[in-house]
Scaffold this motif. Structure first.
Motif, short mmCIF file in Angstrom:
data_model
loop_
_atom_site.label_atom_id
_atom_site.label_comp_id
_atom_site.label_asym_id
_atom_site.label_seq_id
_atom_site.Cartn_x
_atom_site.Cartn_y
_atom_site.Cartn_z
N UNK A 1 7.71 -1.32 -9.75
CA UNK A 1 7.51 -1.23 -11.17
C UNK A 1 6.53 -0.33 -11.53
N UNK A 2 5.74 0.43 -10.59
CA UNK A 2 4.81 1.59 -10.91
C UNK A 2 3.38 0.90 -11.51
N UNK A 3 3.17 -0.28 -11.25
CA UNK A 3 2.26 -1.06 -11.68
C UNK A 3 1.16 -1.46 -10.46
N UNK A 4 -0.15 -1.54 -10.51
CA UNK A 4 -0.84 -1.63 -9.46
C UNK A 4 -1.49 -2.91 -9.78
N UNK B 1 -6.55 -9.84 -3.07
CA UNK B 1 -7.94 -9.22 -3.41
C UNK B 1 -7.65 -7.72 -3.32
N UNK B 2 -6.73 -7.16 -2.48
CA UNK B 2 -6.64 -5.73 -2.46
C UNK B 2 -5.58 -5.22 -3.42
N UNK B 3 -5.90 -4.10 -4.00
CA UNK B 3 -4.79 -3.44 -4.73
C UNK B 3 -3.67 -2.90 -3.97
N UNK B 4 -2.47 -3.27 -4.76
CA UNK B 4 -1.24 -2.73 -4.24
C UNK B 4 -0.06 -2.37 -5.09
N UNK B 5 0.82 -1.60 -4.98
CA UNK B 5 1.98 -1.40 -6.01
C UNK B 5 2.89 -2.68 -6.20
N UNK B 6 3.00 -2.94 -7.27
CA UNK B 6 3.78 -4.25 -7.70
C UNK B 6 5.17 -4.10 -7.40
N UNK B 7 5.93 -4.81 -6.43
CA UNK B 7 7.37 -4.78 -6.21
C UNK B 7 7.89 -6.21 -6.54
N UNK C 1 0.87 -1.24 0.07
CA UNK C 1 -0.04 0.10 -0.03
C UNK C 1 0.96 1.25 -0.16
N UNK C 2 0.25 2.41 -0.10
CA UNK C 2 1.08 3.54 -0.37
C UNK C 2 2.16 3.76 1.19
N UNK C 3 1.65 3.24 2.23
CA UNK C 3 2.62 3.19 3.24
C UNK C 3 3.65 2.25 3.44
N UNK C 4 3.78 1.34 2.15
CA UNK C 4 4.63 0.29 2.29
C UNK C 4 4.44 -1.03 2.95
N UNK C 5 3.31 -1.06 3.24
CA UNK C 5 2.58 -2.40 4.01
C UNK C 5 2.03 -3.20 3.12
#
Length: 437
Positions: A315-318, A281-287, A272-276
């Motif tokens: 990666x900048x992708x969700x 099923x929940x959207x998150x930034x792909x690392x 998530x935006x805080x790095x957690x």
């Protein structure tokens, strides 16, 4: 028909265009483009003199230097396949690669003779060995200099290796019939163009597997292509920063609408935006983390800090992850939009639009309404009779109401990059221009 050859374009073209006196190579020796062009042409003729046929493999086990550089370019020019391999491989690893490639020729540095000679015993198809430097005692193979002397005659011209025409369904059908390839690679928009064309069902009869990359492959497009042509498509994601595909579907394990599961050797996290870490099923930034990940961008400190965190790459992708471990792309993180305070994935709306038989291509972007709030607007390339109202209702019937496009704009074609990816910023600009008009 205009001929194109990568080796010709990289070397000989510069001489034709008047740059022959410019330096092309520095390292051990310095060569101008004219000198390099002559050397590459000589090496091209020399490889042909060995009796190589179109698409024969030439393995290079050499240190960086002119023979490797010129040899690889000569392989391009001759219509052969250059296979450079690591000089750090052991004999068994090297032998397995040479045998697997079916190489006809091995060009090797004399300093690597022990592992190369042992590797050759595992690769009986090799017909010629060319040594850079003094050959091993008792060797009957050629040296690099002897090879070049055999190339002093004719047959120095580049082979016509690549298709010069712009990619189009008709051109693809022609190449499929002539070359009978077993693997086919394209971006999603080109798969859509192939479906829209009047191609026979047997066009891809020789193909055992299709691959898609560049952007997410919508499930309806994937299913329609497989249903019509009988070819399974695997979709994956990689990046320049990672050097390799790190998330992909696999042959026999394709989940349409997903980017598959992690490739062995790579770890994936959604944050998530805080790095957690986010739940399934929940959207998150792909690392992604793996041994091939770059350390950062050259002289771009701010960009490096935004993208690279320790051994992890943002990666900048969700994405979302299913309980079974399959990852679904929701779009680039800066492409997501809020409608009514809730995040909307353009990819999800586009996928629904593509399920409609009259829709060939679709791009959904956020456009500010009269209150300055972003709302989904769809740009559609149609292949049949359909109205904007019908498509809005189609999305309302298949999605939550807040995800529906508030407006549908019909275009003759969507703006794309040279590689066929949709340019969403240009879609936004087109809609802005329309609003101003």
């Amino acid at each position: 028909m205009t001929m194109f050859n990568a080796g010709d374009w990289l070397v000989h073209r510069h001489v034709r265009e008047g740059r022959g006196d410019r330096v092309a190579v520095r390292g051990g020796v310095t060569l101008t483009y004219a000198q390099l062009s002559d050397l590459v042409a000589t090496a091209t003729a020399a490889l042909r003199a060995l009796g190589l046929r179109r698409d024969d493999r030439v393995v290079f086990v050499t240190s960086d230097g002119v023979p490797m550089f010129a040899g690889i370019l000569a392989a391009f020019c001759g219509g052969f396949v250059a296979v450079p391999v690591s000089t750090m491989l052991g004999a068994k690893e090297l032998g397995a690669i040479i045998a697997d490639s079916g190489a006809a020729v091995v060009v090797a540095g004399a300093e690597y003779a022990p592992q190369v000679q042992e590797a050759l015993s595992l690769a009986p198809e090799v017909r010629h060995v060319v040594w850079e430097g003094d050959p091993p005692p008792g060797s009957t193979s050629l040296t690099w200099e002897e090879l070049l002397r055999a190339g002093g005659g004719e047959r120095r011209e580049p082979a016509p290796t690549l298709e010069p025409r712009r990619p189009a369904p008709a051109v693809t059908a022609e190449r499929m019939a002539a070359d009978r390839p077993t693997l086919f690679f394209a971006v999603p928009t080109f798969y859509a163009a192939l479906l829209a064309a009047d191609l026979p069902a047997g066009t891809f009869a020789s193909v055992r597997l299709g691959a898609s990359a560049g952007e997410a492959l919508p499930a309806p497009l994937q299913e329609r292509f497989t249903g019509r042509f009988g070819v399974e498509i695997i979709d994956g994601i990689g990046s320049t920063e990672a050097l390799h595909i790190f998330l992909s579907n696999r042959p026999g394990d394709v989940r349409p609408g997903t980017t598959g599961r992690p490739v062995p050797g790579y770890d994936i996290e959604l944050r998530d935006p805080d790095g957690r870490l986010v739940a399934d099923g929940e959207p998150g930034a792909l690392h992604v983390r793996g041994e091939s990940i770059a350390l950062g961008y050259w002289r771009r400190t701010d960009a490096s800090r935004a993208v690279f965190a320790g051994r992890w790459l943002n990666t900048g992708d969700t994405y979302t992850r299913s309980p079974e471990g399959y990852y679904t792309c929701l779009g680039r993180s800066n492409d997501l939009l809020k409608a009514g305070g809730i995040w909307v994935s353009p990819a999800e709306v586009e996928s629904r639009l593509l399920e409609h038989p009259a829709v060939l291509e679709a791009a959904v972007v956020g456009v500010a309404d009269e209150h300055g709030l972003d709302k989904p607007v769809a740009c559609v390339v149609a292949q049949g009779q359909v109205t904007a109202e019908e498509l809005v209702q189609w999305c309302r019937d298949g999605l939550a109401a807040f995800k529906r496009p508030r407006r549908v704009v019909f275009l003759d074609r969507l703006p794309k990059t040279a590689t066929g990816k949709i340019q969403r910023f240009r879609v936004r600009e087109l809609l802005a221009e329309e609003a101003r008009a």
